[in-house]
Motif scaffolding. Structure first.
Motif, mmCIF file in Angstrom:
data_model
loop_
_atom_site.group_PDB
_atom_site.id
_atom_site.type_symbol
_atom_site.label_atom_id
_atom_site.label_comp_id
_atom_site.label_asym_id
_atom_site.label_seq_id
_atom_site.Cartn_x
_atom_site.Cartn_y
_atom_site.Cartn_z
ATOM 1 N N GLN A 87 45.457 13.774 91.170
ATOM 2 C CA GLN A 87 46.839 14.229 91.016
ATOM 3 C C GLN A 87 46.854 15.707 90.636
ATOM 4 O OE1 GLN A 87 49.409 12.217 91.843
ATOM 5 N NE2 GLN A 87 50.645 14.087 91.638
ATOM 6 N N ALA A 88 45.762 16.156 90.037
ATOM 7 C CA ALA A 88 45.656 17.587 89.700
ATOM 8 C C ALA A 88 44.197 17.977 89.512
ATOM 9 C CB ALA A 88 46.441 17.897 88.427
ATOM 10 N N ILE A 89 43.954 19.265 89.753
ATOM 11 C CA ILE A 89 42.669 19.867 89.387
ATOM 12 C C ILE A 89 43.017 21.042 88.469
ATOM 13 C CG2 ILE A 89 40.625 21.120 90.184
ATOM 14 C CD1 ILE A 89 40.778 19.593 92.815
ATOM 15 N N ILE A 90 42.416 21.065 87.285
ATOM 16 C CA ILE A 90 42.669 22.177 86.355
ATOM 17 C C ILE A 90 41.402 23.022 86.264
ATOM 18 C CG2 ILE A 90 43.471 22.837 84.063
ATOM 19 C CD1 ILE A 90 44.576 20.055 83.656
ATOM 20 N N CYS A 91 41.513 24.261 86.725
ATOM 21 C CA CYS A 91 40.371 25.194 86.700
ATOM 22 C C CYS A 91 40.421 25.918 85.361
ATOM 23 C CB CYS A 91 40.490 26.177 87.863
ATOM 24 S SG CYS A 91 40.528 25.358 89.458
ATOM 25 N N ASN A 92 39.801 25.318 84.375
ATOM 26 C CA ASN A 92 39.975 25.782 82.991
ATOM 27 C C ASN A 92 38.707 26.373 82.374
ATOM 28 O OD1 ASN A 92 41.377 25.766 80.264
ATOM 29 N ND2 ASN A 92 39.663 24.349 79.885
ATOM 30 N N ALA A 93 37.531 25.994 82.885
ATOM 31 C CA ALA A 93 36.286 26.508 82.284
ATOM 32 C C ALA A 93 36.279 28.027 82.383
ATOM 33 C CB ALA A 93 35.071 25.933 83.009
ATOM 34 N N GLY A 94 35.769 28.666 81.344
ATOM 35 C CA GLY A 94 35.714 30.128 81.401
ATOM 36 C C GLY A 94 34.819 30.688 80.323
ATOM 37 N N VAL A 95 34.270 31.863 80.619
ATOM 38 C CA VAL A 95 33.437 32.546 79.625
ATOM 39 C C VAL A 95 33.874 33.999 79.477
ATOM 40 C CG1 VAL A 95 31.275 31.233 79.673
ATOM 41 C CG2 VAL A 95 31.693 32.968 81.447
ATOM 42 N N ARG A 96 33.731 34.471 78.227
ATOM 43 C CA ARG A 96 33.907 35.904 77.938
ATOM 44 C C ARG A 96 32.545 36.332 77.394
ATOM 45 N NH1 ARG A 96 33.573 40.748 76.711
ATOM 46 N NH2 ARG A 96 35.114 41.877 75.471
ATOM 47 N N LEU A 97 31.758 36.961 78.245
ATOM 48 C CA LEU A 97 30.400 37.339 77.848
ATOM 49 C C LEU A 97 30.384 38.771 77.336
ATOM 50 C CD1 LEU A 97 28.651 35.728 80.940
ATOM 51 C CD2 LEU A 97 28.677 34.836 78.605
ATOM 52 N N GLY A 98 29.292 39.133 76.661
ATOM 53 C CA GLY A 98 29.128 40.504 76.194
ATOM 54 C C GLY A 98 27.807 41.062 76.707
ATOM 55 N N ASP A 128 41.163 18.045 100.032
ATOM 56 C CA ASP A 128 41.590 16.852 100.786
ATOM 57 C C ASP A 128 41.413 15.561 99.973
ATOM 58 O OD1 ASP A 128 38.828 17.013 100.904
ATOM 59 O OD2 ASP A 128 38.725 15.933 102.805
ATOM 60 N N CYS A 129 40.937 15.670 98.744
ATOM 61 C CA CYS A 129 40.848 14.487 97.863
ATOM 62 C C CYS A 129 42.028 14.450 96.913
ATOM 63 C CB CYS A 129 39.558 14.528 97.034
ATOM 64 S SG CYS A 129 38.084 14.326 98.027
ATOM 65 N N MET A 130 43.002 15.341 97.152
ATOM 66 C CA MET A 130 44.146 15.395 96.224
ATOM 67 C C MET A 130 45.321 14.566 96.751
ATOM 68 S SD MET A 130 44.201 19.293 94.847
ATOM 69 C CE MET A 130 45.306 18.839 93.505
ATOM 70 N N ALA A 131 46.131 14.102 95.821
ATOM 71 C CA ALA A 131 47.372 13.412 96.194
ATOM 72 C C ALA A 131 48.269 14.394 96.945
ATOM 73 C CB ALA A 131 48.071 12.920 94.933
ATOM 74 N N ASP A 132 49.145 13.852 97.797
ATOM 75 C CA ASP A 132 49.982 14.717 98.646
ATOM 76 C C ASP A 132 50.806 15.719 97.828
ATOM 77 O OD1 ASP A 132 48.997 13.383 100.748
ATOM 78 O OD2 ASP A 132 50.784 12.142 101.109
#
Ligand code: NAP
Length: 322
Positions: A87-98, A128-132
């Motif tokens: 029903q959803a994909i949340i692209c949430n992973a993230g890094v703030r590197l130094g 294509d694996c997502m709900a309409d």
């Protein structure tokens, strides 16, 4: 019960988001990430507290091979009927590197690869694996906008394209700073979110593509790669007061997580595609993102460069969106 896949769901803003998705919206979840122990523990907690189904998916977003194998495993779970279409994909992973640039197994600068490239590949492979009427949500950042107080702290790596940025520092020239790399990775997410929206609309799809800024949020693992004094200062009440006075967007870990869940699942945001939502000081509002993020020519070039960086194969990706 419908299912939502989230990257980085077992930490910081992701944890609070998952709790709301499970408790308020009753969604099953797929936690995608690279830390099996914390992911398994959090999955057990969600199952016990809310009675939802939670799967754990091994995926390092900085590695194209890992994203490909995670996406394949997810597809297999859907095809076997173990989980519903997404029903959803949340692209949430993230890094703030130094520090000086580090490069991934694919040879790309790590911030850009983790925050942006891996997520685009994931979406290409699972669209294509997502709900309409599914939703794609990108956790962006106010730092992407050089005209705001958030953006002024870091700046943007303008004058470089995505291919140049992925290879920054390799040619002996001075590398782009990690702060600028972070902010630009978030600008790329927003440019991509808007371009994806335009292409989805053109293809007649009902899937939404939404950008979200949680605001500067302390209490997460976000600054864990920064020096200890920086981490301490960033979490202090004094810094919070200074940031508010300077006009920096202010998040709160629980509220920012709740807002991420709302833009992902609430009917109120069903028409949010192509828009940018921001949490600031206890409010969730639709806002304009940076001037640069609305540059359609820039977005088309980024789209093409990104496809080349993630080595998309002829049998991969959504033909409709090319
Ligand atoms: N906190 C803020 O002030 C702020 C402001 C604006 C935007 N954001 C954005 O909000 C999102 C969530 O950040 P947060 O503040 O909640 O920080 P966080 O607690 O550090 O969460 C980041 C998540 O990303 C995951 N991750 C990092 N590298 C990964 C990789 N290579 N593969 C898979 N997963 C990876 C981490 O997993 P591990 O546990 O395995 O490292 C963690 O689950 C990020 O995209 C961040 O850029 C944060």
């Amino acid at each position: 019960m419908p299912t939502i896949l989230i990257t980085g769901g077992h930490s910081g803003i992701g944890i609070e988001c998952c709790k709301i998705l499970a408790s308020t919206y009753n969604y099953n979840l797929i936690l995608a990430g690279r830390s099996p122990g914390p992911m398994e523990n959090f999955a057990k907690e969600l199952i016990k507290s809310y009675g939802v189904k939670v799967s754990v998916l091994a995926m390092d977003t900085s590695s194209l091979t890992s994203v490909r194998s995670g996406a394949l495993y997810c597809r297999e779970m859907i095809e076997k009927g173990e989980v519903d279409k997404l029903q959803a994909i949340i692209c949430n992973a993230g890094v703030r590197l130094g520090g000086a640039p580090t490069y991934t197994v694919d040879g790309y600068e790590e911030t850009l690869a983790t925050n942006y490239l891996g997520h685009v590949l994931l979406l290409e492979l699972l669209l294509d694996c997502m709900a309409d009427n599914g939703r794609i949500v990108f956790t962006a950042s106010g730092t992407h906008d050089p005209d705001t107080a958030d953006g002024k702290m870091m700046g943007i790596a303008d004058g470089h394209d995505a291919i140049g940025l992925a290879n920054t520092g390799k040619d002996g020239a001075k590398p782009v700073s990690r702060g600028k790399l972070y902010a630009t990775s978030k600008l790329y997410m927003i440019l991509y979110a808007y371009e994806l929206d335009r292409r989805l609309r053109k293809a007649g799809s009902l899937i939404s593509s939404i950008a979200f800024d949680p605001g500067a949020t302390s209490g997460t693992g976000f600054l864990r790669n920064m020096p200890k004094p920086v981490q301490w200062l960033a979490g202090s009440a004094f810094m919070s007061w200074v940031m508010k006075k300077s006009g920096v967007t202010i998040g709160d870990i629980k509220f920012s997580g709740e807002c991420l869940a709302r833009v992902t699942a609430d009917p109120e945001y069903a028409s949010g595609s192509g828009k940018y939502f921001q949490t600031n000081d206890g409010k969730l509002t639709e806002r304009r993102s940076s001037k640069l993020s609305y540059d359609e020519q820039r977005a088309v070039k980024l789209w093409k460069d990104t496809k080349s960086l993630i080595h998309i194969q002829p049998n991969e990706g959504s033909v409709k969106l090319r």
